[in-house]
Scaffold this active site. Sequence first.
Site, PDB file in Angstrom:
ATOM      1  N   GLU A   1       8.984  10.203   9.186  1.00  0.00           N
ATOM      2  CA  GLU A   1       7.756  10.981   9.343  1.00  0.00           C
ATOM      3  C   GLU A   1       6.497  10.105   9.309  1.00  0.00           C
ATOM      4  OE1 GLU A   1       7.454  14.668   9.808  1.00  0.00           O
ATOM      5  OE2 GLU A   1       5.718  13.574  10.534  1.00  0.00           O
TER       6      GLU A   1
ATOM      7  N   GLY B   1       0.562   8.775  10.341  1.00  0.00           N
ATOM      8  CA  GLY B   1       0.351   8.650   8.891  1.00  0.00           C
ATOM      9  C   GLY B   1       0.718   9.930   8.164  1.00  0.00           C
TER      10      GLY B   1
ATOM     11  N   ASP C   1       0.667  -0.757  19.157  1.00  0.00           N
ATOM     12  CA  ASP C   1       0.980   0.197  18.080  1.00  0.00           C
ATOM     13  C   ASP C   1       1.062   1.619  18.638  1.00  0.00           C
ATOM     14  OD1 ASP C   1       0.857   0.922  15.020  1.00  0.00           O
ATOM     15  OD2 ASP C   1      -0.724   2.118  15.934  1.00  0.00           O
TER      16      ASP C   1
ATOM     17  N   THR D   1       0.828  -1.208   0.000  1.00  0.00           N
ATOM     18  CA  THR D   1       0.000   0.000   0.000  1.00  0.00           C
ATOM     19  C   THR D   1       0.861   1.256   0.000  1.00  0.00           C
ATOM     20  OG1 THR D   1      -1.595  -1.242   1.287  1.00  0.00           O
ATOM     21  CG2 THR D   1      -1.876   1.134   1.253  1.00  0.00           C
ATOM     22  N   VAL D   2       1.806   1.347   0.938  1.00  0.00           N
ATOM     23  CA  VAL D   2       2.584   2.578   1.065  1.00  0.00           C
ATOM     24  C   VAL D   2       3.560   2.722  -0.106  1.00  0.00           C
ATOM     25  CG1 VAL D   2       4.087   3.939   2.556  1.00  0.00           C
ATOM     26  CG2 VAL D   2       2.377   2.430   3.578  1.00  0.00           C
TER      27      VAL D   2
ATOM     28  N   ILE E   1       0.022  12.985   8.879  1.00  0.00           N
ATOM     29  CA  ILE E   1       0.145  14.209   9.686  1.00  0.00           C
ATOM     30  C   ILE E   1       1.625  14.533   9.877  1.00  0.00           C
ATOM     31  CG2 ILE E   1      -0.387  15.292  11.912  1.00  0.00           C
ATOM     32  CD1 ILE E   1      -2.566  13.174  12.315  1.00  0.00           C
TER      33      ILE E   1
ATOM     34  N   GLY F   1     -12.601  -4.268   7.049  1.00  0.00           N
ATOM     35  CA  GLY F   1     -11.203  -3.955   6.737  1.00  0.00           C
ATOM     36  C   GLY F   1     -10.606  -2.839   7.577  1.00  0.00           C
TER      37      GLY F   1
ATOM     38  N   GLU G   1      -7.354  -5.514  11.659  1.00  0.00           N
ATOM     39  CA  GLU G   1      -6.658  -6.691  11.127  1.00  0.00           C
ATOM     40  C   GLU G   1      -7.303  -7.972  11.649  1.00  0.00           C
ATOM     41  OE1 GLU G   1      -3.582  -6.496   9.455  1.00  0.00           O
ATOM     42  OE2 GLU G   1      -3.153  -4.370   9.730  1.00  0.00           O
TER      43      GLU G   1
ATOM     44  N   LYS H   1       4.383   4.248  18.865  1.00  0.00           N
ATOM     45  CA  LYS H   1       4.351   5.640  18.382  1.00  0.00           C
ATOM     46  C   LYS H   1       4.672   6.613  19.521  1.00  0.00           C
ATOM     47  CE  LYS H   1       1.128   4.457  14.690  1.00  0.00           C
ATOM     48  NZ  LYS H   1      -0.287   4.203  14.367  1.00  0.00           N
TER      49      LYS H   1
HETATM   50  N1  HSE Z   1      -2.753   0.136  12.636  1.00  0.00           N
HETATM   51  C1  HSE Z   1      -2.435   1.529  12.583  1.00  0.00           C
HETATM   52  C2  HSE Z   1      -3.624   2.347  13.024  1.00  0.00           C
HETATM   53  C3  HSE Z   1      -2.033   1.902  11.183  1.00  0.00           C
HETATM   54  O1  HSE Z   1      -4.709   1.786  13.207  1.00  0.00           O
HETATM   55  O2  HSE Z   1      -3.490   3.522  13.244  1.00  0.00           O
HETATM   56  C4  HSE Z   1      -1.277   3.187  11.110  1.00  0.00           C
HETATM   57  O3  HSE Z   1      -0.087   3.139  11.815  1.00  0.00           O
END
Ligand code: HSE
Length: 434
Positions: free
Chosen positions: A125, A130, A197, A11-12, A132, A183, A186, A201
């Site tokens: 970044e 994402g 996650d 995707t990225v 931002i 979707g 996950e 961050k």
């Molecule tokens: N799984 C992450 C989220 C994706 O839901 O924000 C972006 O890092």
Amino acid sequence: MIKIGLLGLGTVGTGVTKILLDPAQRHPLLKDIEIARIGVRSPDKPRRFSIDAAKLTSDLESIVTDPDVDLVVEVLGGLEPARSLILKAIGTGKHVVTANKAVVARYGHEIFSAANQAGVYVLLEAAVGGGIPVIAPLKQALGVNRLRGVTGIVNGTTNYILTRMQNEGGDFEAILQDAQRLGYAEADPTADVDGYDAADKLAILASLAFGGRIHLEEIHREGIRNVSATDISYARTLGFVIKLLAVARRDPGADPNEVELRVHPTLVPREHPLASVNDVYNAIVIEGDPLGQVMFFGPGAGEGPTASAVVSDILNIVAALKTGGATQPAQTINPLLACPHDHYSKVRPMASLETRFYIRFLTRDELGVIGALGTCFGNQGVSLESVVQKDLRDGLAEIVVVTHTVREGNVNAALNEIRQLKALHSIASLLRVL
Ligand code: HSE
């Protein structure tokens, strides 16, 4: 021409390629960038857009060691081989752009030490928020402030689930399953719903804001599995919404190397700007002196937004290379792009956290229970802001307490006393308040 070696065309990677192949009306420096090689698992797989097949290879290592590649873009995700490829790229003198928060949060120490030694940049970044822009502002514009707080909604999946729970009154499990079907979550939702996650961050944000590396395992982490429709409903009655927040704070009066780090569901006052950040959106509030507060808001994931952040890093490196600021030796590295710190921050124990608490009790429905709870809190110096008792639930009285700002250690001591009360059935939930 600056030659890119792209690792990953998911995707990225696809989003990055689309921007670089279509530079019209974007920054003119983009025209100086060429995607020289692309590492993919299956070079023969049909693609959604035309790409020179000669550039594709499944030999990822040959890209990070290719003398013609100036800059490696790692958008594979996952820990390995991403970590080893990043280190190998640095070792061969290449600059690196990565979107990989999991690798940076766990292996930042070895990656940035190697990068500083090699005199190359590693920019990230896209790893937080994402699309931002928040990493570059923390390194640059905001850096003149004495920063004291970073508070963010940094996980889109959990924000989507909590927003739907808020709007529909549904319980976590049913909405998670629907989010998976659509979707938004996950198949294995652990990294998102259990707060891993967000903790990755937060480690990155805190390290940039306060200038010390973070041991990931020292971050207090709670996910959203235990957030119930009942708590969301009480929170609403009391004037709050529940959000999964990642919070990093430094007390200006205390040890400058000591930070508070936590990820947990939080009651956010309805009038707070973070309360209206809904669905998959992310937002990060940064506080500092003399700036006050700024909030960054936007799409925290997705092909276009994440690619925008990745290419902004590429652009910064290209600009540095053009101005001669990024060739060896290491001293020539632009300090506004580098990550120079090499010590670790000390993480404050949660018992010393001072905040407000929301606690929901289930007790026997008998005379004097509220008084007994109040006595236990009073014994430990915990002052109460409100006490609500509504209907019976399964024959038990449901009592919700919101405290004034108190030390978490005192609340724990009061709850230990409360656990001894004969009338107590259970402490159904304990949430912190922003
Ligand atoms: N799984 C992450 C989220 C994706 O839901 O924000 C972006 O890092």
